[in-house]
Scaffold this motif. Sequence first.
Motif, PDB file in Angstrom:
ATOM      1  N   LYS A  68     123.553  79.415 130.845  1.00  0.00           N
ATOM      2  CA  LYS A  68     123.127  78.938 132.178  1.00  0.00           C
ATOM      3  C   LYS A  68     121.678  78.452 132.148  1.00  0.00           C
ATOM      4  CE  LYS A  68     124.002  82.348 134.992  1.00  0.00           C
ATOM      5  NZ  LYS A  68     124.063  83.140 136.245  1.00  0.00           N
ATOM      6  N   ASP A  97     133.749  79.412 135.123  1.00  0.00           N
ATOM      7  CA  ASP A  97     133.191  79.461 136.476  1.00  0.00           C
ATOM      8  C   ASP A  97     133.151  78.017 136.980  1.00  0.00           C
ATOM      9  OD1 ASP A  97     131.587  79.457 138.727  1.00  0.00           O
ATOM     10  OD2 ASP A  97     130.243  81.013 137.983  1.00  0.00           O
ATOM     11  N   PRO A  98     134.174  77.565 137.769  1.00  0.00           N
ATOM     12  CA  PRO A  98     134.268  76.160 138.185  1.00  0.00           C
ATOM     13  C   PRO A  98     133.013  75.650 138.885  1.00  0.00           C
ATOM     14  CG  PRO A  98     136.282  77.346 138.749  1.00  0.00           C
ATOM     15  CD  PRO A  98     135.301  78.365 138.286  1.00  0.00           C
ATOM     16  N   ALA A  99     132.405  76.483 139.729  1.00  0.00           N
ATOM     17  CA  ALA A  99     131.194  76.068 140.449  1.00  0.00           C
ATOM     18  C   ALA A  99     130.048  75.804 139.472  1.00  0.00           C
ATOM     19  CB  ALA A  99     130.789  77.139 141.452  1.00  0.00           C
ATOM     20  N   LEU A 100     129.912  76.692 138.467  1.00  0.00           N
ATOM     21  CA  LEU A 100     128.855  76.520 137.465  1.00  0.00           C
ATOM     22  C   LEU A 100     129.110  75.263 136.627  1.00  0.00           C
ATOM     23  CD1 LEU A 100     126.333  77.527 135.942  1.00  0.00           C
ATOM     24  CD2 LEU A 100     127.849  78.912 134.514  1.00  0.00           C
ATOM     25  N   ASP A 116     130.682  72.502 137.504  1.00  0.00           N
ATOM     26  CA  ASP A 116     130.343  71.322 138.314  1.00  0.00           C
ATOM     27  C   ASP A 116     128.831  71.152 138.433  1.00  0.00           C
ATOM     28  OD1 ASP A 116     133.009  70.804 138.678  1.00  0.00           O
ATOM     29  OD2 ASP A 116     133.134  71.797 140.651  1.00  0.00           O
ATOM     30  N   SER A 117     128.136  72.260 138.620  1.00  0.00           N
ATOM     31  CA  SER A 117     126.672  72.234 138.746  1.00  0.00           C
ATOM     32  C   SER A 117     126.014  71.733 137.459  1.00  0.00           C
ATOM     33  CB  SER A 117     126.172  73.631 139.087  1.00  0.00           C
ATOM     34  OG  SER A 117     124.790  73.748 138.906  1.00  0.00           O
TER      35      SER A 117
END
Length: 386
Positions: free
Chosen positions: A43, A63-66, A68-69
Motif C-alpha cells: 500500500k 481489496d477491490p477498493a484498494l 481501484d485506488s
Amino acid sequence: MEGEEGSQQPHLVLASKLFLLTLNDVPDIEKLRFKDEVFTFVKQDDMLPLYETLIGNSVLDADPALLDSLRAKLDDELKKLDEKIADAEENLGESEVREAHLAKSLFFIRIGDKEKALEHLKVTESKTVAVGQKMDLVFYTLLLGFFDMDFDLIAKSIEKAKSLFEQGGDWERKNRLKVYEGLYCMSTRNFKKAADLFLDSISTFTTYELFPYDTFIFYTVLTSIISLDRVSLKQKVVDAPEILTVIGKVPYLSEFLNSLYDCQYKSFFTAFAGLTEQIKLDRYLHPHFRYYMREVRTVVYSQFLESYKSVTIEAMAKAFGVTVDFIDVELSRFIAAGKLHCKIDKVAGVLETNRPDAKNALYQATIKQGDFLLNRIQKLSRVIDL
C-alpha cells in the motif's frame, strides 16, 4: 531503489518477508505478522503489479477498493512522468531528458513492475554517456534481479558491469560490484568464489543496500569455513580485525568459527546447531541448506582425522559429544560418497585413515599425460611418413 546510507534496500526486506511466508518452518503467528507487513508495504509504495501477483498466488486477499485506488493513482503518476519527459525533450537539455527517463524507470521499480522497469532502464541507458551513471543503472538492474532471484538477469548484468569497467569506472563502484557478484556466487553454490570476493571487500564494504555489515560478515565466515585451508582461515578470517569487531553480534558465529579452528569439536557442534536455523531461514542460503550442512561436516571430520593414523570410534564420538552409532552412520555416508579418506573397522571399533598421497597422485598424472603425449607424437609421425 537504493536504501539510505547504512540501511538495506526496502524491496529486499520485502523479498525476505515474502520468502519467509513460503516456508513451513515459520510459525503461523509469524506468518500473519509478515503478511500484514507485506500488505502495508504494498500500500505504502503503490505496488499494484506485485499486489495483483500476490492476490493471484493467494498470499494476500483482494481489496477491490484498494485496487481501484492504486490504479487511479498510478495512472495519474504515469501521466505526470510522461508530461515531464515531453517537456524535457522539447525545452531542456540532454541531462534533464535523462533524469526524466530515469524518474520513470525508478517509478516502475518502486511499484514492482519488473518488465517495464527493465525496458525503461534501457531507454535511460541510451540517454546516458558517463560510465559511472551507466554503472548505477546496472546496479538498479541487479537489485531487480535479486528481488525475485532472476539469476540469468544477475549474471548478464555482472558481465555488463565488468565490460563497463574496462572503459573506466571508480574503485567505489568496483568494490560494490564484488559484493554483488559474491552474493550471486553464494546464491548459485559457488562458495569458493563467493568467499574470495567477500574477503576482498571486507575493508571497503559500502553495499548496505544489499544487507547490513553483520549479515555480510555472517556470509563471509560461512563461505570461508568450507572454502579455505586452516592457514588461510587463520590469516583472513579468525584474526581479521574487521571480522573480530562484528562477529559477536551474530549469535553462535564466533563460537562456530573459533571452536573449529581451536579443534573444540563439541562446542563446534553446539554452535553449528544454533546457526542452522539462521541458514535455513536465509533466502540466499536456504536452497543450499543440506549441501552446506554436508560440506561443513566434511571439513570438521577431515580436520579431526588429519591428526590420526587410526583412532577409536568411541574417542571420536566423545570428542564431538555424540553417540558411537551416530558417528558410525555419519562417517559411513561420507566414506561411501568419497568425502572422507578412511575406513571403519567395525569389529575393532577403529577408524583407519588412508589419506591419498599427493606426490604419488602427481606422479601418476604425469605418467598418464606422458603416455598420451607419446601416442600423439607417434600418430603425427605416421602422418608425416605418409
